[in-house]
Write an enzyme that holds these catalytic residues in place. Structure first.
Site, mmCIF file in Angstrom:
data_model
loop_
_atom_site.group_PDB
_atom_site.id
_atom_site.type_symbol
_atom_site.label_atom_id
_atom_site.label_comp_id
_atom_site.label_asym_id
_atom_site.label_seq_id
_atom_site.Cartn_x
_atom_site.Cartn_y
_atom_site.Cartn_z
ATOM 1 N N SER A 8 0.831 -1.204 0.000
ATOM 2 C CA SER A 8 0.000 0.000 0.000
ATOM 3 C C SER A 8 0.869 1.260 0.000
ATOM 4 C CB SER A 8 -0.885 0.007 1.239
ATOM 5 O OG SER A 8 -0.071 0.021 2.391
ATOM 6 N N TYR A 39 -4.093 1.153 3.871
ATOM 7 C CA TYR A 39 -5.153 0.191 3.555
ATOM 8 C C TYR A 39 -5.814 -0.338 4.837
ATOM 9 C CZ TYR A 39 -3.924 -0.652 -1.411
ATOM 10 O OH TYR A 39 -3.710 -0.558 -2.762
ATOM 11 N N GLY A 40 -5.081 -0.238 5.932
ATOM 12 C CA GLY A 40 -5.502 -0.913 7.160
ATOM 13 C C GLY A 40 -6.818 -0.441 7.743
ATOM 14 N N CYS A 70 2.198 -7.011 1.606
ATOM 15 C CA CYS A 70 1.272 -6.190 2.381
ATOM 16 C C CYS A 70 0.327 -7.176 3.067
ATOM 17 C CB CYS A 70 0.499 -5.278 1.427
ATOM 18 S SG CYS A 70 -0.797 -4.323 2.220
ATOM 19 N N ASN A 71 0.413 -7.224 4.373
ATOM 20 C CA ASN A 71 -0.431 -8.181 5.104
ATOM 21 C C ASN A 71 -1.904 -7.862 4.944
ATOM 22 O OD1 ASN A 71 1.445 -9.884 7.071
ATOM 23 N ND2 ASN A 71 2.305 -7.872 6.725
ATOM 24 N N THR A 72 -2.210 -6.557 4.863
ATOM 25 C CA THR A 72 -3.615 -6.175 4.772
ATOM 26 C C THR A 72 -4.209 -6.702 3.464
ATOM 27 O OG1 THR A 72 -3.042 -4.217 6.046
ATOM 28 C CG2 THR A 72 -5.179 -4.215 4.955
ATOM 29 N N GLU A 162 4.246 6.640 7.003
ATOM 30 C CA GLU A 162 4.091 7.205 5.654
ATOM 31 C C GLU A 162 4.380 8.708 5.659
ATOM 32 O OE1 GLU A 162 2.945 5.839 2.430
ATOM 33 O OE2 GLU A 162 3.639 3.984 3.352
ATOM 34 N N CYS A 194 2.701 -6.520 9.760
ATOM 35 C CA CYS A 194 2.509 -5.415 8.805
ATOM 36 C C CYS A 194 3.896 -5.056 8.317
ATOM 37 C CB CYS A 194 1.865 -4.224 9.498
ATOM 38 S SG CYS A 194 1.876 -2.710 8.485
ATOM 39 N N THR A 195 4.038 -4.940 6.992
ATOM 40 C CA THR A 195 5.387 -4.751 6.455
ATOM 41 C C THR A 195 5.977 -3.388 6.812
ATOM 42 O OG1 THR A 195 4.315 -4.165 4.377
ATOM 43 C CG2 THR A 195 5.237 -6.371 4.557
#
Ligand code: DGL
Length: 270
Positions: A8, A39-40, A70-72, A162, A194-195
């Site tokens: 993301s 995205y989370g 991306c885990n999400t 971010e 989460c990356t």
């Protein structure tokens, strides 16, 4: 042809760094959907739509294999993509399974029934969407029994990273670790699900204490990709160009990426 690495935003750079060190001859196309991060906090349909658009762009850039770093997206979209969306000659892989194989000390392809494993109390730190999906617990239940997982949704950490505000990110990480410890005082292992979080790994470790093993995905995903490409060499071709694509402002994203990876990274518009 090249291998695609999707996130993301900036978090997948932790995976990109590990895969490119492990597989220096493989060209990688990185796609950061920075315009739509985080995205989370999005719902599953939204994550699915954004992820499929990004993966299509990577196919256009010559990737037959895309890793959702991306885990999400892996939690909220991958299964639906694999069931009905991915063409026969393409592959999309997620980041949960290598992590769970490491935690449960399994080798790839070991499909034996779930069994007792060494760790019993596991803390999972992830985005609100990943925690809500329960995808981690589902994948774990295929492989292990008797593991108590306490999940902490770490709202705000990705936004702070971010934005490049690492002081705020650190304060949030410490408060999320405190919240987790109130629910599970003595975890044996902690998963950074989460990356983005490996960028704060030292803070997680410090807040959790030296007795907690902190698992982060980058090196596990890199080892798993190397193994996959040995078994499926046709999934990577002769392309030589590494490329960084973003839906955000390329100058701003390049500056943050350069700060995080401590080497010059130049993004272009997706
Ligand atoms: N880094 C991503 C993950 O692994 C997504 C973070 C986000 O966009 O909220 O979950």
């Amino acid at each position: 042809m090249a291998v695609g690495i999707f996130d993301s935003g900036l978090g997948g750079l932790t995976v990109l760094d590990a895969v490119s060190k492990r597989l220096p001859d493989v060209p990688f196309v990185y796609f950061g959907d920075n315009a739509h991060a985080p995205y989370g906090v999005r719902d599953a349909d939204d994550v699915y739509n954004l992820t499929t658009q990004a993966v299509e762009r990577m196919w256009d850039a010559g990737c037959d294999l895309v890793i959702l770093a991306c885990n999400t997206a892996s939690a909220a979209a991958l299964r639906r993509m694999q069931e009905s969306w991915i063409p026969r000659d393409k592959r999309v892989l997620g980041v949960f399974v290598p992590l769970i194989e490491a935690l449960t000390e399994r080798k790839w392809g070991d499909n034996s029934p779930p069994r007792e494993v060494a760790v019993k109390h596991v803390a999972l730190f992830a985005t609100p969407a990943t925690v809500a999906s329960r995808a981690f617990q589902r994948e774990l239940a295929f492989r292990a029994i008797g593991v108590d997982v306490e999940a902490q949704a770490c709202g705000g950490v990705v936004d702070a990273i971010e934005d490049g505000d690492l002081i705020l990110a650190e304060a949030m990480v410490r408060s999320h670790v405190d919240a987790l410890k109130r629910k599970m005082p003595n975890p044996e292992a902690a998963i950074l699900g989460c990356t983005h979080y490996p960028l704060m790994q030292d803070i997680f470790q410090d807040a959790l204490g030296p007795d907690v093993s902190v698992y982060s995905q980058a090196n596990l995903v890199a080892a798993s990709l190397e193994d996959y490409l040995k078994r499926h060499p046709a999934m990577v071709g002769s392309g030589t160009e590494n490329m960084f694509l973003t839906t955000g402002d390329p100058a701003k994203v390049s500056a943050r990426a350069t700060q995080f990876l401590r080497r010059q990274i130049s993004f272009q518009s997706a």
